[in-house]
Design a protein around this motif. Sequence first.
Motif, PDB file in Angstrom:
ATOM      1  N   GLY A   1      58.428  55.771  56.695  1.00  0.00           N
ATOM      2  CA  GLY A   1      59.832  54.924  56.465  1.00  0.00           C
ATOM      3  C   GLY A   1      60.416  53.670  55.789  1.00  0.00           C
ATOM      4  O   GLY A   1      59.395  53.203  55.177  1.00  0.00           O
ATOM      5  N   VAL A   2      61.421  53.867  55.269  1.00  0.00           N
ATOM      6  CA  VAL A   2      61.472  52.743  54.485  1.00  0.00           C
ATOM      7  C   VAL A   2      61.249  51.319  55.261  1.00  0.00           C
ATOM      8  O   VAL A   2      60.376  50.844  54.392  1.00  0.00           O
ATOM      9  CB  VAL A   2      63.076  52.476  54.101  1.00  0.00           C
ATOM     10  CG1 VAL A   2      63.331  51.341  53.795  1.00  0.00           C
ATOM     11  CG2 VAL A   2      63.747  53.300  53.587  1.00  0.00           C
ATOM     12  N   VAL A   3      61.733  51.115  56.461  1.00  0.00           N
ATOM     13  CA  VAL A   3      61.263  49.899  57.200  1.00  0.00           C
ATOM     14  C   VAL A   3      59.409  49.373  57.771  1.00  0.00           C
ATOM     15  O   VAL A   3      59.191  48.267  56.938  1.00  0.00           O
ATOM     16  CB  VAL A   3      62.421  49.689  58.089  1.00  0.00           C
ATOM     17  CG1 VAL A   3      61.631  48.849  59.536  1.00  0.00           C
ATOM     18  CG2 VAL A   3      64.351  49.282  58.300  1.00  0.00           C
TER      19      VAL A   3
ATOM     20  N   TYR B   1      71.266  44.548  56.104  1.00  0.00           N
ATOM     21  CA  TYR B   1      70.545  44.680  57.116  1.00  0.00           C
ATOM     22  C   TYR B   1      69.118  44.312  57.934  1.00  0.00           C
ATOM     23  O   TYR B   1      68.422  43.787  57.261  1.00  0.00           O
ATOM     24  CB  TYR B   1      70.358  46.533  56.335  1.00  0.00           C
ATOM     25  CG  TYR B   1      68.932  47.296  57.205  1.00  0.00           C
ATOM     26  CD1 TYR B   1      69.741  47.898  58.536  1.00  0.00           C
ATOM     27  CD2 TYR B   1      67.997  47.565  56.943  1.00  0.00           C
ATOM     28  CE1 TYR B   1      69.003  48.782  59.418  1.00  0.00           C
ATOM     29  CE2 TYR B   1      67.362  48.784  57.801  1.00  0.00           C
ATOM     30  CZ  TYR B   1      67.906  49.214  58.770  1.00  0.00           C
ATOM     31  OH  TYR B   1      66.568  50.113  60.133  1.00  0.00           O
TER      32      TYR B   1
ATOM     33  N   ASN C   1      73.826  47.533  52.437  1.00  0.00           N
ATOM     34  CA  ASN C   1      74.077  47.223  53.658  1.00  0.00           C
ATOM     35  C   ASN C   1      74.113  46.007  53.938  1.00  0.00           C
ATOM     36  O   ASN C   1      73.520  45.601  54.236  1.00  0.00           O
ATOM     37  CB  ASN C   1      73.150  48.152  54.175  1.00  0.00           C
ATOM     38  CG  ASN C   1      73.033  48.750  55.683  1.00  0.00           C
ATOM     39  OD1 ASN C   1      74.447  47.844  56.358  1.00  0.00           O
ATOM     40  ND2 ASN C   1      72.067  49.004  56.221  1.00  0.00           N
TER      41      ASN C   1
ATOM     42  N   ASP D   1      65.141  48.267  47.823  1.00  0.00           N
ATOM     43  CA  ASP D   1      65.715  48.934  49.215  1.00  0.00           C
ATOM     44  C   ASP D   1      66.698  49.974  48.595  1.00  0.00           C
ATOM     45  O   ASP D   1      67.353  48.948  48.399  1.00  0.00           O
ATOM     46  CB  ASP D   1      65.679  48.626  50.386  1.00  0.00           C
ATOM     47  CG  ASP D   1      66.157  50.049  50.945  1.00  0.00           C
ATOM     48  OD1 ASP D   1      66.126  50.495  51.158  1.00  0.00           O
ATOM     49  OD2 ASP D   1      65.985  49.519  52.244  1.00  0.00           O
TER      50      ASP D   1
ATOM     51  N   ILE E   1      67.838  53.367  49.914  1.00  0.00           N
ATOM     52  CA  ILE E   1      68.298  54.281  50.532  1.00  0.00           C
ATOM     53  C   ILE E   1      69.253  54.913  50.888  1.00  0.00           C
ATOM     54  O   ILE E   1      69.493  56.083  50.710  1.00  0.00           O
ATOM     55  CB  ILE E   1      67.927  54.111  52.061  1.00  0.00           C
ATOM     56  CG1 ILE E   1      67.571  55.738  53.066  1.00  0.00           C
ATOM     57  CG2 ILE E   1      68.429  53.134  52.994  1.00  0.00           C
ATOM     58  CD1 ILE E   1      66.700  54.766  55.162  1.00  0.00           C
ATOM     59  N   TRP E   2      70.361  54.123  50.401  1.00  0.00           N
ATOM     60  CA  TRP E   2      71.436  54.215  49.984  1.00  0.00           C
ATOM     61  C   TRP E   2      71.919  54.610  48.914  1.00  0.00           C
ATOM     62  O   TRP E   2      73.313  55.229  48.678  1.00  0.00           O
ATOM     63  CB  TRP E   2      72.825  53.245  50.284  1.00  0.00           C
ATOM     64  CG  TRP E   2      72.401  52.634  52.113  1.00  0.00           C
ATOM     65  CD1 TRP E   2      71.619  51.342  52.432  1.00  0.00           C
ATOM     66  CD2 TRP E   2      73.243  53.560  52.434  1.00  0.00           C
ATOM     67  NE1 TRP E   2      72.078  51.616  54.204  1.00  0.00           N
ATOM     68  CE2 TRP E   2      72.643  52.363  54.353  1.00  0.00           C
ATOM     69  CE3 TRP E   2      73.703  54.789  52.862  1.00  0.00           C
ATOM     70  CZ2 TRP E   2      73.381  53.587  55.681  1.00  0.00           C
ATOM     71  CZ3 TRP E   2      74.291  55.168  54.597  1.00  0.00           C
ATOM     72  CH2 TRP E   2      73.851  53.930  55.627  1.00  0.00           C
TER      73      TRP E   2
ATOM     74  N   LYS F   1      69.270  58.867  55.181  1.00  0.00           N
ATOM     75  CA  LYS F   1      70.326  58.420  55.377  1.00  0.00           C
ATOM     76  C   LYS F   1      71.551  60.111  54.728  1.00  0.00           C
ATOM     77  O   LYS F   1      72.715  60.542  55.177  1.00  0.00           O
ATOM     78  CB  LYS F   1      70.830  57.305  54.979  1.00  0.00           C
ATOM     79  CG  LYS F   1      70.135  56.036  54.936  1.00  0.00           C
ATOM     80  CD  LYS F   1      70.692  55.714  56.406  1.00  0.00           C
ATOM     81  CE  LYS F   1      69.220  55.105  56.884  1.00  0.00           C
ATOM     82  NZ  LYS F   1      69.655  55.276  58.730  1.00  0.00           N
TER      83      LYS F   1
HETATM   84  C1  LIG Z   1      69.066  49.934  53.737  1.00  0.00           C
HETATM   85  C2  LIG Z   1      68.369  50.005  55.232  1.00  0.00           C
HETATM   86  N1  LIG Z   1      67.100  50.283  54.317  1.00  0.00           N
HETATM   87  C3  LIG Z   1      66.131  51.459  55.737  1.00  0.00           C
HETATM   88  C4  LIG Z   1      66.517  51.812  56.514  1.00  0.00           C
HETATM   89  C5  LIG Z   1      66.601  52.239  57.764  1.00  0.00           C
HETATM   90  O1  LIG Z   1      64.962  53.212  57.159  1.00  0.00           O
HETATM   91  P1  LIG Z   1      63.760  54.094  58.094  1.00  0.00           P
HETATM   92  O2  LIG Z   1      64.792  55.018  58.590  1.00  0.00           O
HETATM   93  O3  LIG Z   1      62.918  55.182  56.659  1.00  0.00           O
HETATM   94  O4  LIG Z   1      63.100  53.400  58.084  1.00  0.00           O
HETATM   95  C6  LIG Z   1      68.099  51.825  57.156  1.00  0.00           C
HETATM   96  C7  LIG Z   1      68.802  52.109  58.046  1.00  0.00           C
HETATM   97  O5  LIG Z   1      70.187  51.925  58.161  1.00  0.00           O
HETATM   98  C8  LIG Z   1      68.934  51.173  55.890  1.00  0.00           C
HETATM   99  O6  LIG Z   1      70.039  50.981  55.970  1.00  0.00           O
END
Ligand SMILES: Cc1ncc(COP(=O)(O)O)c(C=O)c1O
Length: 392
Positions: A95-97, A121, A174, A202, A204-205, A237
């Motif tokens: 995951g990104v987080v 975020y 975000n 990041d 992701i969007w 996403k």
């Molecule tokens: C900016 C941002 N980064 C990461 C995430 C979540 O990423 P992941 O589910 O891959 O950890 C989100 C989810 O809303 C997000 O808005």
Amino acid sequence: MKYNFNEKIDRSKNHSAKWEEMEMKFGRKDLTPMWVADMDIKAAPEIVEAMKEKVEQEIFGYVYRPTSYYESAAKWIEKRFGYTISPNSLIHSPGVVPSMSILVKMLTKPNDKILIQTPVYPPFASSVKDNGRTLVENKLIKDEKGYYTVDFKDLEEKLSSGEISLFILCSPHNPVGRVWTKDELKKMGDLCVKYNVRIVADEIWRDLIMPGHKHTPLGSVSKEIEDITITLFSPTKTFNLAGLQASFATFPREEERKAFDTILGQMDVKRNNPFSLVAFQAAYEKCEDWLSELIEHINGNFDYVMDFIEKRLPNVKVYKPEGTYLMWLDFNNVGIPQDKIQDFLINEARVAMNDGGSFGENGKGFGRLNVACPRYMVEEAMEKIEKAIKNL
Ligand SMILES: Cc1ncc(COP(=O)(O)O)c(C=O)c1O
């Protein structure tokens, strides 16, 4: 339109966090769920087909990742952004987080200062603080229309102090919905090059960009910026696959890609699961048309809310997002004390939105509205908010 994004959905058997965890998080369950960032929209049929094929194989053991997997991501990036990256510079992560948290530990030392741009975020701040690092904020500037820009003067002051080890950038952003322009990104990136500060971007969007706007991958801006930037992204996403828990990271430096891979190996989370493997590849190879229509749908929902607010809720402020599917609603002028706004939205309006205060001090009095859903849900949420405000 080939796809129907307004189809009535039923998530009652979907084990949906957005719906089922509402009572735990907001204290009641009779709310319209407009919070956590997943969509109340079915995934693209091509993705569902790929997953059904996997189910029909009836074996769900550890999976091997074919080279075509990373290639599909690299080709998508080339096609969407005109940016060529080697599939070998990519790496899978759960995951990104999780990647952000690993990188905070990998690239910095305890107590080091890490810069983020608030409101942002919430895991940006927690991945810094929970890993024993020190948070430094470069607060975004908001104009009277609710449009956010970077405070470059403050950014340079902080980066030039010699004390910042890492900058975590959210691009697109975000919750404020900005798709940073190439010029803004170059200015931010050049400052980091100048003051020798590494960047985790990041992105992701990056695929949810509204008409008239263009996402520029930070790494594509210049060779110097690319060399200091580790980029995190995922189709989760974009294609509503967040529950599959997988993502990508791009590493310009091979030794760091290996170090990251070693950490994932130690935790034994180096592999995709069978479903993210086939779903992500199908998304990148077969779902561009679906995405184009989805963007049209989200843009239509944005327009609906903008129009509703202009005509019926003049004391709520909002700027139409340039990307994401999130709207950043400012309730500070509706006549409720700031610390009561979230309670009002939950218990009077009965709409579940993310509390702006969780995105930073400067997010207080805001609510983050997720409009990745059929129009009827957006209408319901807006009408409920209107009714509650009129009853004040
Ligand atoms: C900016 C941002 N980064 C990461 C995430 C979540 O990423 P992941 O589910 O891959 O950890 C989100 C989810 O809303 C997000 O808005």
